[in-house]
Design an enzyme around this catalytic site. Structure first.
Site, PDB file in Angstrom:
ATOM      1  N   ASN A  27       6.390  -0.185  -9.254  1.00 29.36           N
ATOM      2  CA  ASN A  27       5.865   0.252  -7.965  1.00 29.36           C
ATOM      3  C   ASN A  27       4.871  -0.747  -7.386  1.00 29.36           C
ATOM      4  OD1 ASN A  27       5.166   2.016  -5.799  1.00 29.36           O
ATOM      5  ND2 ASN A  27       3.424   2.760  -6.983  1.00 29.36           N
ATOM      6  N   HIS A  44       5.849   5.870  -2.905  1.00 31.24           N
ATOM      7  CA  HIS A  44       6.306   6.163  -1.547  1.00 31.24           C
ATOM      8  C   HIS A  44       7.717   5.623  -1.334  1.00 31.24           C
ATOM      9  CE1 HIS A  44       2.083   6.969  -0.768  1.00 31.24           C
ATOM     10  NE2 HIS A  44       2.354   7.301   0.486  1.00 31.24           N
TER      11      HIS A  44
END
Length: 355
Positions: free
Chosen positions: A234, A203
């Site tokens: 991430n 995201h």
């Protein structure tokens, strides 16, 4: 032989309990009770369901939505599992209770400003957005705005204001699914493009920044907001940085956030149906405004695992502008913009991490 009933059928029907006018209310009550019992007496899932139902049937806005004077007013989040895909979504799936506590900022509330006063330049339309050129594809969602680069199948920036109440709500990401963004003219990448690629669906605007609204959290799962990230990056240093920014948002009563990948020709690609560029670096630019106080900080990180402190990735914002070609906060007065964007790492670390 015919027997005449000793009572009137019509009278019985009139006196009977009429379900037609009460069925919906009864079903809703039973459903809420069942939901309450299913979650072991926890009220948060029930409240979350009621808030979304209230929005659908139009029972009025919540108290937070009625706060019209909020200087950062403009939109709102946890994370889902891509089931059969090898590449998981950002932050490794489930969010632990510990990370949710850290989202609320711990004991930082004692130092947060009691009120926020806007600068005049903040009141300009699209003050938050970087400079754009004619023909740029700027996509506006309720929670955030982004510029989509079709040649990379990536957004090169995502911008949104982040308020404390937005990150401490009841929205859950576990049932959300990645989906194409129909607002993008030539279409976005597909979730299946990431299958067995070895990269997470990372995201840019985190789901965890929008916990106050399930509807707006759902927007963060549009593929226009997703980018290939190395899993350990991430779920590691990038997640740590996102959590730090949420703590600052609580401490400071709100921030402006810009984030994105560094896109350039020649990057490696993944994808079954689309060629998605895999960024080598990601950045975040954060601005705090509370007249007369203003400060800015930039982060530039390689798309790789790291055990370093996030302080090691602080860089002057003009360095990020140089590698991205993006002009951040062009509506700031020129002298102030130069002053903020050229600050040294040591000055920014002192301003942001000292309290």
């Amino acid at each position: 032989m015919h027997f005449k009933p000793r009572f009137s059928v019509n009278t019985y029907r009139r006196r009977g309990f009429r379900l037609r006018g009460n069925t919906l209310i009864l079903l809703l009550i039973f459903f809420l009770i069942g939901l309450f019992l299913h979650y072991g007496g926890q009220t948060k899932p029930v409240v979350a369901f009621w808030n979304d139902l209230r929005q659908v049937i139009g029972l009025g806005k919540s108290r937070s939505e009625r706060e019209e004077n909020n200087p950062y007013k403009a939109p709102e989040p946890r994370q889902s599992d891509p089931s059969t895909d090898v590449a998981t979504d950002d932050q490794g799936g489930n969010v632990s209770d510990q990370s949710e506590v850290s989202d609320k900022g711990g004991n930082t509330t004692s130092t947060r400003p009691s009120r926020t006063i806007r600068f005049d330049f903040e009141k300009q339309v699209d003050f938050l957005l970087p400079a754009v050129q004619p023909g740029d594809q700027v996509i506006r969602h309720e929670g955030f705005t982004l510029r989509y680069r079709d040649e990379y199948k990536d957004a090169d920036w995502v911008a949104y204001p982040l308020l404390d109440y937005e990150i401490t709500g009841d929205a859950e990401r576990k049932n959300e699914q990645f989906q194409p963004d129909l607002s993008v003219v030539n279409g976005t990448a597909l979730s299946s493009d990431y299958t067995r690629s070895g990269y997470d669906r990372g995201h840019l605007a985190p789901a965890g920044d929008f916990k106050f609204s399930q509807r707006i959290m759902r927007e963060t799962f549009f593929m226009s907001n997703i980018t290939p990230q190395v899993p350990q990056f991430n779920r590691g240093i990038w997640k740590e940085l996102e959590e730090q920014i949420r703590r600052w948002a609580v401490r400071d009563n709100g921030l402006y956030v810009l984030t994105g990948p560094v896109l350039k020709p020649g990057l490696p690609t993944i994808g079954r149906n689309n060629e998605i560029s895999v960024p080598e670096q990601f950045y975040k630019v954060i601005l705090y405004c509370n007249k007369p106080d203003i400060r800015m900080i930039g982060f530039l990180l390689k798309n790789e695992p790291s055990d370093s402190s996030i302080k090691q990735f602080v860089v002057p914002v003009d360095q990020i502008e140089k590698v991205t070609g993006i002009d951040f906060f062009p509506k700031l007065p020129d002298d102030l913009e130069r002053q903020l964007e050229s600050k040294s790492r040591s000055d920014m670390v002192e301003e942001w991490f000292s309290y």
